[in-house]
Design a protein around this motif. Sequence first.
Motif, PDB file in Angstrom:
ATOM      1  N   PHE A 130       0.783  -1.306  -0.178  1.00  0.00           N
ATOM      2  CA  PHE A 130       0.293  -0.588  -0.156  1.00  0.00           C
ATOM      3  C   PHE A 130       1.035   1.276   0.050  1.00  0.00           C
ATOM      4  CE2 PHE A 130      -2.074   3.416   2.189  1.00  0.00           C
ATOM      5  CZ  PHE A 130      -3.392   3.178   1.287  1.00  0.00           C
ATOM      6  N   HIS A 131       1.664   1.364   1.243  1.00  0.00           N
ATOM      7  CA  HIS A 131       2.717   2.366   0.836  1.00  0.00           C
ATOM      8  C   HIS A 131       3.754   2.898  -0.169  1.00  0.00           C
ATOM      9  CE1 HIS A 131       6.092   4.518   2.023  1.00  0.00           C
ATOM     10  NE2 HIS A 131       5.598   5.365   2.710  1.00  0.00           N
ATOM     11  N   ALA A 132       3.865   2.070  -0.850  1.00  0.00           N
ATOM     12  CA  ALA A 132       4.760   1.921  -1.997  1.00  0.00           C
ATOM     13  C   ALA A 132       3.824   2.601  -3.248  1.00  0.00           C
ATOM     14  CB  ALA A 132       5.092  -0.039  -3.124  1.00  0.00           C
ATOM     15  N   ALA A 133       2.537   1.768  -3.677  1.00  0.00           N
ATOM     16  CA  ALA A 133       1.556   2.554  -4.233  1.00  0.00           C
ATOM     17  C   ALA A 133       0.542   3.333  -4.453  1.00  0.00           C
ATOM     18  CB  ALA A 133       0.110   1.950  -4.595  1.00  0.00           C
ATOM     19  N   LEU A 134       1.067   4.315  -3.377  1.00  0.00           N
ATOM     20  CA  LEU A 134       0.303   6.169  -2.773  1.00  0.00           C
ATOM     21  C   LEU A 134       0.485   6.423  -2.830  1.00  0.00           C
ATOM     22  CD1 LEU A 134      -1.377   6.432  -0.416  1.00  0.00           C
ATOM     23  CD2 LEU A 134       0.902   6.658   1.585  1.00  0.00           C
ATOM     24  N   PRO A 135       2.306   7.105  -3.350  1.00  0.00           N
ATOM     25  CA  PRO A 135       2.208   7.802  -4.255  1.00  0.00           C
ATOM     26  C   PRO A 135       2.059   8.211  -5.830  1.00  0.00           C
ATOM     27  CG  PRO A 135       4.205   7.027  -3.841  1.00  0.00           C
ATOM     28  CD  PRO A 135       3.476   6.382  -3.007  1.00  0.00           C
ATOM     29  N   SER A 136       1.464   7.395  -6.527  1.00  0.00           N
ATOM     30  CA  SER A 136       1.123   6.969  -7.680  1.00  0.00           C
ATOM     31  C   SER A 136      -0.941   7.699  -7.170  1.00  0.00           C
ATOM     32  CB  SER A 136       1.022   6.521  -8.224  1.00  0.00           C
ATOM     33  OG  SER A 136       0.142   4.626  -7.759  1.00  0.00           O
ATOM     34  N   LYS A 137      -1.195   6.258  -6.216  1.00  0.00           N
ATOM     35  CA  LYS A 137      -2.687   7.060  -6.005  1.00  0.00           C
ATOM     36  C   LYS A 137      -3.144   8.233  -5.634  1.00  0.00           C
ATOM     37  CE  LYS A 137      -4.102   2.244  -4.785  1.00  0.00           C
ATOM     38  NZ  LYS A 137      -4.736   1.881  -5.579  1.00  0.00           N
ATOM     39  N   LEU A 138      -1.908   9.167  -4.380  1.00  0.00           N
ATOM     40  CA  LEU A 138      -2.355  10.179  -4.487  1.00  0.00           C
ATOM     41  C   LEU A 138      -2.197  11.029  -5.803  1.00  0.00           C
ATOM     42  CD1 LEU A 138       0.024  10.571  -0.627  1.00  0.00           C
ATOM     43  CD2 LEU A 138      -3.150  10.757  -0.730  1.00  0.00           C
ATOM     44  N   LEU A 139      -0.637  10.664  -6.798  1.00  0.00           N
ATOM     45  CA  LEU A 139      -0.692  12.434  -7.690  1.00  0.00           C
ATOM     46  C   LEU A 139      -2.199  11.881  -8.587  1.00  0.00           C
ATOM     47  CD1 LEU A 139       0.194  13.782  -9.499  1.00  0.00           C
ATOM     48  CD2 LEU A 139       1.619  11.923 -10.285  1.00  0.00           C
ATOM     49  N   ALA A 140      -2.864  11.097  -8.577  1.00  0.00           N
ATOM     50  CA  ALA A 140      -4.263  10.816  -9.490  1.00  0.00           C
ATOM     51  C   ALA A 140      -5.537  11.811  -8.783  1.00  0.00           C
ATOM     52  CB  ALA A 140      -4.261   9.453  -9.099  1.00  0.00           C
ATOM     53  N   ILE A 141      -5.249  11.876  -7.902  1.00  0.00           N
ATOM     54  CA  ILE A 141      -6.310  12.649  -6.996  1.00  0.00           C
ATOM     55  C   ILE A 141      -6.173  13.548  -6.717  1.00  0.00           C
ATOM     56  CG2 ILE A 141      -6.889  13.016  -4.385  1.00  0.00           C
ATOM     57  CD1 ILE A 141      -6.848   9.799  -3.773  1.00  0.00           C
ATOM     58  N   THR A 142      -4.471  14.648  -7.063  1.00  0.00           N
ATOM     59  CA  THR A 142      -3.840  15.706  -6.865  1.00  0.00           C
ATOM     60  C   THR A 142      -4.179  16.267  -8.448  1.00  0.00           C
ATOM     61  OG1 THR A 142      -2.288  15.246  -6.091  1.00  0.00           O
ATOM     62  CG2 THR A 142      -1.736  17.266  -7.259  1.00  0.00           C
ATOM     63  N   LYS A 143      -4.349  14.974  -9.464  1.00  0.00           N
ATOM     64  CA  LYS A 143      -4.552  15.276 -10.745  1.00  0.00           C
ATOM     65  C   LYS A 143      -6.076  15.645 -10.938  1.00  0.00           C
ATOM     66  CE  LYS A 143      -0.835  14.024 -13.400  1.00  0.00           C
ATOM     67  NZ  LYS A 143      -0.597  12.221 -13.902  1.00  0.00           N
ATOM     68  N   PHE A 144      -6.740  15.108 -10.538  1.00  0.00           N
ATOM     69  CA  PHE A 144      -8.180  15.321 -10.752  1.00  0.00           C
ATOM     70  C   PHE A 144      -8.828  16.342  -9.383  1.00  0.00           C
ATOM     71  CE2 PHE A 144     -12.690  14.133  -8.936  1.00  0.00           C
ATOM     72  CZ  PHE A 144     -13.410  13.985  -9.372  1.00  0.00           C
ATOM     73  N   LEU A 145      -8.322  17.033  -8.472  1.00  0.00           N
ATOM     74  CA  LEU A 145      -8.555  18.372  -7.986  1.00  0.00           C
ATOM     75  C   LEU A 145      -8.315  19.406  -9.140  1.00  0.00           C
ATOM     76  CD1 LEU A 145     -10.052  19.769  -5.614  1.00  0.00           C
ATOM     77  CD2 LEU A 145      -7.229  19.456  -5.233  1.00  0.00           C
ATOM     78  N   GLY A 146      -6.960  18.802  -9.491  1.00  0.00           N
ATOM     79  CA  GLY A 146      -6.590  20.465 -10.384  1.00  0.00           C
ATOM     80  C   GLY A 146      -6.492  21.891 -10.162  1.00  0.00           C
ATOM     81  N   ASN A 147      -7.329  22.756 -10.416  1.00  0.00           N
ATOM     82  CA  ASN A 147      -7.032  23.958 -10.392  1.00  0.00           C
ATOM     83  C   ASN A 147      -8.283  24.326  -8.977  1.00  0.00           C
ATOM     84  OD1 ASN A 147      -4.604  24.809 -11.345  1.00  0.00           O
ATOM     85  ND2 ASN A 147      -5.954  24.957 -12.938  1.00  0.00           N
ATOM     86  N   ASP A 148      -9.387  23.435  -9.506  1.00  0.00           N
ATOM     87  CA  ASP A 148     -10.745  23.423  -8.021  1.00  0.00           C
ATOM     88  C   ASP A 148     -10.367  23.595  -6.781  1.00  0.00           C
ATOM     89  OD1 ASP A 148     -12.226  23.501 -10.366  1.00  0.00           O
ATOM     90  OD2 ASP A 148     -12.306  21.537 -10.738  1.00  0.00           O
TER      91      ASP A 148
END
Length: 229
Positions: A130-148
Motif C-alpha cells: 500500500f505504501h509503495a503504491a501511495l504516491p501514484s494514487k495521491l498524484l491521481a487525486i491531485t490531478k483530479f482536483l486540479g485548480n478547483d
Amino acid sequence: MKPILGYWYIRGIANPIRLLLHYVGVEFEDKMYTDPSEYYDKDLRNLSELLDFPNLPYYIDDEVKITQSKAILRHLGRKHNLDGSNEQELVRMDVIYEQVIEFFVALLSMAYLPDVENRKEIHEKLRKQFHAALPSKLLAITKFLGNDEWMGGKKLTYIDFIIYDVLDAIRRLFHPENLNAFPTLVAYVTRVEELKGVKEYLASDAFQPMPIFGPFALFGNTKDYTPSE
C-alpha cells in the motif's frame, strides 16, 4: 430533539459525519460506545424498533432515523445544501468517492485481517505494498482536483468531508511526509480544516485524532499510535 449520532469510540466511518455536523452548526449528541455490551445488550433492542437496518453508525433526529454512513451523509448533504448542484458535480462526487473509498477499504483490510497464524506478517506485506503504491494514487487525486477548491468543483459538498478524512487518516497511519509531497492536497486538507465549525471542532477535546480503527485492529488502534513508515 437534539440529533443523536451513534458509533464506536473511534473515528472509523463516522468522523466525516461529525465534521459535517460541526460545519453546519448542528448541536448533536455524539454517542460513542466504548463497551460493546452497552450497544448490543442495552441499546440494540430499542434501536431495532426505530431503525430499518440497525447498525453503527446511526443518526436519529425529528425527521429521520437512518443507518449507513453514506446514506447519513447524503441526507445531511441534501438538507444543508452540501450536495452537488448539477450533473457534472454529482458525477465528480461519485467518481472521487469510489476512488478514494478504495483507499479506506484497503486500510480496513490491512487493519482487520483474519486471525491466522501469520497474521502480522501478512499485514506488514500488505502495508508495504500500500505504501509503495501511495504516491501514484495521491498524484491521481491531485490531478483530479486540479485548480478547483473542492472535489466536486467550485462548491463544498459532503464528499469533501469523506475525502478529507481519508487523506487525514493516511497522514496519521503513515508518515505525514507521504501527503506533504503533494502541496495541492495539503492545501485542500488545510481548506477543510479552516472551515468555520470544523476548525473549532478539531481544536477541541471532542475531536480524537486517534484511534482510527478498533482495538482488535493491527494498526491505528490506539490513541498513541505512531506510524512506522
